[in-house]
Each structure stands twice: as C-alpha cells, then as structure tokens.
Design a protein around this motif. Structure first.
Motif, PDB file in Angstrom:
ATOM      1  N   SER A 529       0.856  -1.184   0.000  1.00 15.91           N
ATOM      2  CA  SER A 529       0.000   0.000   0.000  1.00 15.91           C
ATOM      3  C   SER A 529       0.889   1.229   0.000  1.00 15.91           C
ATOM      4  CB  SER A 529      -0.942   0.018   1.211  1.00 15.91           C
ATOM      5  OG  SER A 529      -0.189   0.077   2.412  1.00 15.91           O
ATOM      6  N   GLN A 531       0.750   5.872  -0.058  1.00 13.92           N
ATOM      7  CA  GLN A 531      -0.031   7.104   0.056  1.00 13.92           C
ATOM      8  C   GLN A 531       0.890   8.299  -0.133  1.00 13.92           C
ATOM      9  OE1 GLN A 531      -1.803   7.942   3.930  1.00 13.92           O
ATOM     10  NE2 GLN A 531      -3.714   8.570   2.945  1.00 13.92           N
ATOM     11  N   VAL A 533       0.449  12.400   0.399  1.00 15.69           N
ATOM     12  CA  VAL A 533      -0.445  13.427   0.923  1.00 15.69           C
ATOM     13  C   VAL A 533       0.237  14.785   0.800  1.00 15.69           C
ATOM     14  CG1 VAL A 533      -1.713  14.267   2.928  1.00 15.69           C
ATOM     15  CG2 VAL A 533      -1.478  11.804   2.531  1.00 15.69           C
ATOM     16  N   SER A 543      -4.934  13.835  -0.662  1.00 11.46           N
ATOM     17  CA  SER A 543      -4.263  12.599  -1.049  1.00 11.46           C
ATOM     18  C   SER A 543      -4.239  12.505  -2.567  1.00 11.46           C
ATOM     19  CB  SER A 543      -4.980  11.378  -0.468  1.00 11.46           C
ATOM     20  OG  SER A 543      -4.881  11.353   0.937  1.00 11.46           O
ATOM     21  N   SER A 545      -3.629  10.690  -6.326  1.00 16.92           N
ATOM     22  CA  SER A 545      -3.731   9.403  -7.019  1.00 16.92           C
ATOM     23  C   SER A 545      -2.324   8.953  -7.387  1.00 16.92           C
ATOM     24  CB  SER A 545      -4.581   9.543  -8.281  1.00 16.92           C
ATOM     25  OG  SER A 545      -5.895   9.936  -7.955  1.00 16.92           O
ATOM     26  N   THR A 584       8.315   6.386   5.763  1.00 20.31           N
ATOM     27  CA  THR A 584       7.704   7.640   5.309  1.00 20.31           C
ATOM     28  C   THR A 584       8.796   8.668   5.083  1.00 20.31           C
ATOM     29  OG1 THR A 584       5.695   7.179   6.586  1.00 20.31           O
ATOM     30  CG2 THR A 584       6.022   9.445   5.833  1.00 20.31           C
TER      31      THR A 584
END
Length: 599
Positions: A529, A531, A533, A543, A545, A584
């Motif tokens: 997964s 993300q 942001v 967020s 795409s 992150t």
C-alpha cells in the motif's frame, strides 16, 4: 619639547617627540563620517575619512601617513599637491578599533600623522578619538521570543560584562519583532523566514539609527541563524553586518520540527525547518554571504544512537552536528557539550567562544569573509522515519499505535511531542511484553522545557522485528480537556525509502512529479500500500492518485497557490513471514507565481 608616545618599529623602540609650535604652525587633523560631517567619536566598524591641514602650503608634492596608536598600525596615506596645504584620505574602515591586540577594551584611540620624508617618525599632528563598541543584535529561534536572550541583556548580562551593549529583536529597545510561533497559541500562523528577515532588517536599521553604528554583530540561535542568513543574502543593501555567529543553527534542517508540524502547530515555520525544505529550497537560493564571515557553534552532548529520534548523531537533541555544519566555511565548526535549549544561555559558551569572536580584530574578520560564496553540503536524504502518529488523549486508557519494525534495523529511536508535557508512554515489543524504559538501557529522556521540540525520547538497539505497540496515556497533570501529541520513530538500518520531487521550486500550475521506491539493499520491494499526501499552505490536505510499478510509485500534482507545501510519502511492503516494512519520507517545496532561477 614633550614626549608624545613610544612604540616599536622593526624591533626598535621609538620615542615620538613633538617640538613646540606657535599657533600658526600647528597642523590640524579633522575626522569626518561617511556623510562628511566632522566628528570626534565613532562607533567601531564605521567608515571615516581623515583630513589634515598644514599651517602653510607645501613647496612640493608631500605624502603624509596616518598611524593608529603606538603600535604603528599604518592606516592610510594622503597626498598634498604642490602649493596646497591640505588633503583628505580615502574612506577607512574602523572594524575592531574598540579592542586592542590583546582583546582588551580600547575606548580611546590616538591618531598620529607622519611626514616621514621631512621629520622621520616624529609626528606632525595627533588626535584623540573616542570609540564606541558595535551593537550586538540577537535573533531568537523557533517558537521563542526575545526573552531567550535574557542572560545576555541588561547591566548584569553577559555582554555588559565585556563592555558591549546587546539588542534582542523584539525587546522594545527599538522597533522590529519576529514571529516564529507562540507556545500559548501554537496554531497561529507564523511568519515565514523572509517575513522575519524583513522584521530583522527593520530592527537593525533602527539600532543603527539609535546608536550611529554602521555595522552590527549578529548572533543567531537555531532558526535565528537562518533568518540572519536570509537577511544578509537578500535584504542587506550595503554591508552593515560585521559577522554572523550561529548557535545550533539547522543549516541542513531539523526533522524534529516535523512532529510539531503534524499537529498544524507553528506553521509554516515548522515546514521551513524540515531537512528537505532547508536542503532543497532554502540553501540552493541563500548562498551569498556578502563578505560577512560566518562562525558556527554546535551542541554535541548526545552521542548515543538510541537518543536520536529525529536527527543524526552527534546532536544537541534538536540539531545534528551534520546539519549545523551543512554550510562550509573557512573557520572550523566549534563543538560544545551543551543542549540546544541552553546554547543561548550558557555562561561557559559565551566566555569561551562567543566573547572572543566579538573581540576579533578587523583584519581577522576581513580575512575570514573573503570566500566568494558559501559552500553548501548536500542534505542527508538517508535518514529514515516511520509515519507520524497523532491523536488526543482524553481517557484513562490512552491511545495505542502500532509501529512496525523490520529485519536488520540496528536502532529504532522514538520521539514524542507533547505540548502539555504531561503524557507517558507504555511500550510493548514485538513479543508482546511490556518493556520498562530506563535511561541506561533505552536512553529515556524527558525534557520539561516548553520550547523543546521533543518532550520524551527513548530507543532500542537491535529491536526484534514485528509490530511494536506504543500506548500514550494521560497523567494527573494532563489538562481536563485532554492533550494532543505526535509520535514517530527513526530507523537506522533495514529498508530505505527513496523519494524525490521533479522540482522543489515550481511555479503555480507547474507539474510536479513525485517518485518513490522502497528498497532493501539494492532490491526494490513490492508495494502493498502507498499514500502521497500534500499539505497546502492554508492548512488543508489532499491525497494524490498514485500509480504503481515494479520500481515503486509515481504521482503527479500542480500547486494551486504560492506558498510552502509539505508532501508526505508513505510506502508499506509485506515480506515473507508477515514482516511489515513501512517508511515515510517528509518532503517540502515552495511554489511561486514566477519561479526563481534554478541552480
């Protein structure tokens, strides 16, 4: 006949003797300021000109030499044309005149005029000058105000003890106030670096007006050093800073500010302190020191890796030595075993390091300000972090967060930001057992200073891989309405997340590409997964795409308004055996209506 002075030349002691002259025979020396006005006193660092007028015209072209005091320090020559009786020198800098060669106060100086061809070393005229010290302007850092310089100010402060007068921006001695965050209302929008630099420019201009000084010494703590660098590069129209002394300035950024920023505290100042912003937005643009010498002092009391939840080692709890030294200078960086919050209040640091810099001679300052531009070291993009977990504790049970640790992590360091300084943590390792945190084994550190970016820190060497559970709990001191907090971990070893932006300085509406790859060694890990942001200047988030490939993820976006943006990139991968790898990266950019030239 009277003896005027004695001094050494070429190892010989000379006695200067002035023969008595009638009133008509006395040569007159006049001291004038930059504007041509006659003066009898000056402030260290001001430009002056000297004029001498003889009793009668000279029969041939005559060269006169001006010397300072009995040390035969040659200042300048001037030439009287045939048939004339006066001449005026070129502008002379007086930097360092308030101190003698032994760094002792020298508030009274003597000028001597020598006509060597006619009378040898016997002066034909002299003048006594009163010299005032340069003002010292102090620039506070993140989430602070002028009171952080209380130990430097006032009749019993550090500066007064060595014969200097200090001005702390915002202290009301003259107008001009910075705004870098308010501890009592942390969600108020702060000034940006350039806005604070404009306030610093106003303050310096008013100090110069009040004191008559043309130059000041700048002393910047933490973010105050970045504000000072911006002022010197962008706003200083003529040289009015003799030197800049930086105490714990994050010249390569400090990711400790990420914790406060995650709660939308102290924005945009928190974003501007992040490593990605300073390294890729601020430093590439702010490179001109305009011949002002910079001196760097860094705190390095923390040497243990488990005590590094948000910075590299060694560090002062907020700024790593590597960051403080990210701008390269002729002068070596000075390391002191002092915490970040104490760098601007330590009497030992002042007496051993700051005071000697303030007493430097003009020749020393000139020689250390000659390099054409700052040499900027690249930012450290290898530092790895978990997500930042935020919340508010309102019940006795607290909040639990799962922070995954993967194989081969040598050190995992955790940091908690708690503005109430009232919360505690309970840690369960991957085995499920509660771990009792100690200073000796885990480097448990609790900072009760509200200005600190970390309230509680601890770490683990060679932690077992798997999910670690951190529970944040209230105490009796926690406010009735609860307490907000932010917590994250820094990893040393294990997987690395590489994330880049196509540009850190886009124009509004320009396309910005975000690419990221989670790697173990040289191998890209599959994406479970992900993300991306974007945090906008007005406080809202979006967020993006994303598209996935074997090499990681990509996203595309255009800034809609000028300002500073934060971009958080998170990728999660699941390895054999169910071990979760999660990293992150915290990126930043600044969008402009018209983007600056890119270097």
């Amino acid at each position: 006949m009277r003896v005027l002075a004695s001094f050494a030349v070429g190892g010989m002691l000379l006695i200067l003797v002035v023969m008595p002259m009638s009133a008509q025979e006395i040569a007159e020396v006049t001291l004038s300021n930059r504007d041509g006005d006659a003066i009898s006193r000056l402030t260290d660092g001001n430009l002056i000109r000297l004029t001498i007028e003889l009793p009668k015209p000279v029969d041939e072209e005559t060269v006169l030499s001006f010397y300072l005091d009995e040390d035969t320090h040659h200042l300048v020559d001037c030439q009287i044309p045939t048939g004339d009786r006066r001449c005026t020198t070129a502008a002379i800098g007086t930097l360092g005149w308030y101190w003698d060669e032994n760094e002792q106060l020298k508030p009274e100086r003597n000028l001597y005029v020598i006509n060597y061809e006619a009378t040898g070393w016997q002066p034909i005229a002299s003048m006594n000058i009163t010299v005032h010290p340069r003002p010292v302007v102090m620039v506070h850092g993140f989430g602070a105000n002028y009171t952080t310089w209380d130990t430097y100010l006032g009749p019993t402060g550090f500066l007064a003890m060595v014969g200097l007068h200090g001005y702390a921006v915002g202290d009301g001695q003259v107008t001009g106030t910075l705004y870098t965050g308010n501890l009592l209302n942390p969600r108020l929008t702060t000034n940006t670096v350039d806005q604070n630099a404009a306030a610093l420019a106003e303050y310096i201009a008013n100090v110069k007006k009040e004191t008559g000084a043309e130059q000041v010494d700048l002393l910047g703590h933490s973010r105050g050093g970045l504000i000072s660098r911006y002022y010197i590069d962008r706003l200083m129209t003529q040289r009015d800073v003799a030197q800049l002394i930086m105490l714990g300035t994050p010249n390569g950024g400090s990711n400790c500010a990420l914790l406060t920023g995650s709660l939308q505290f102290y924005q945009p100042a928190a974003l501007e302190l992040g490593t990605d912003y300073v390294s890729h937005v601020f430093n590439p643009q702010i490179t001109d020191h305009q011949d002002v010498p910079f001196f760097l002092i860094a705190g390095t009391p923390i040497q243990r890796r488990i005590l590094s939840p948000c910075s590299g080692t060694p560090h002062d709890l907020v700024v790593a030595l590597e960051s403080a030294g990210a701008i390269s200078l002729d002068a070596d960086i000075v390391e002191v075993p002092i915490l970040h919050i104490d760098l601007n209040s330590s009497a030992e640091l002042f007496s051993e390091h700051v005071a000697p810099l303030l007493r430097k001679s003009g020749e020393e300052l000139a020689s250390q300000g000659e390099q054409p531009s700052l040499r900027i070291e690249p930012g450290n993009d290898s530092v790895q972090f978990s997500q930042i977990y935020t919340g508010m504790v309102t019940s006795d049970e607290g909040n639990e967060h799962i922070i995954n640790i993967d194989n081969n992590v040598a050190v995992a360091s955790f940091g908690l930001f708690d503005p109430t300084r009232s919360l505690t943590v309970t840690v369960r390792g991957a085995s499920g057992n509660v771990i009792t945190l100690t200073e000796e084994r885990n480097g448990l550190t609790i900072l009760d200073d509200p200005a600190s970016l970390i309230y509680l820190g601890y770490g683990f060497e060679n932690p077992n891989p798997g999910p670690w559970r951190v529970t944040v709990r209230p105490t009796q001191e926690t406010p009735p309405l609860g307490a907000e907090y932010a917590i994250m971990a820094q990893y040393q070893g294990g997987a690395t997340l590489e994330a880049t932006l196509s540009t850190h300085l886009p124009g509004v509406g320009e396309n910005v590409e975000v690419t990221a790859t989670l790697k173990l060694g040289e191998q890209a890990l599959p994406v479970d997964s992900a993300q991306v942001v974007v945090h906008y200047p007005d406080g809202h988030s979006e967020s993006l795409s994303i598209s996935e490939s074997d090499l990681g993820i990509e996203a595309s976006w255009q800034p809609e308004q000028p300002g500073i943006y934060g971009i958080d990139v998170n990728i999660r991968s699941v390895l054999a055996g169910g071990i979760v790898v999660e990293r992150t990266r915290y990126l930043a950019l600044q969008a402009f209506e018209t983007p600056p030239l890119r270097r």
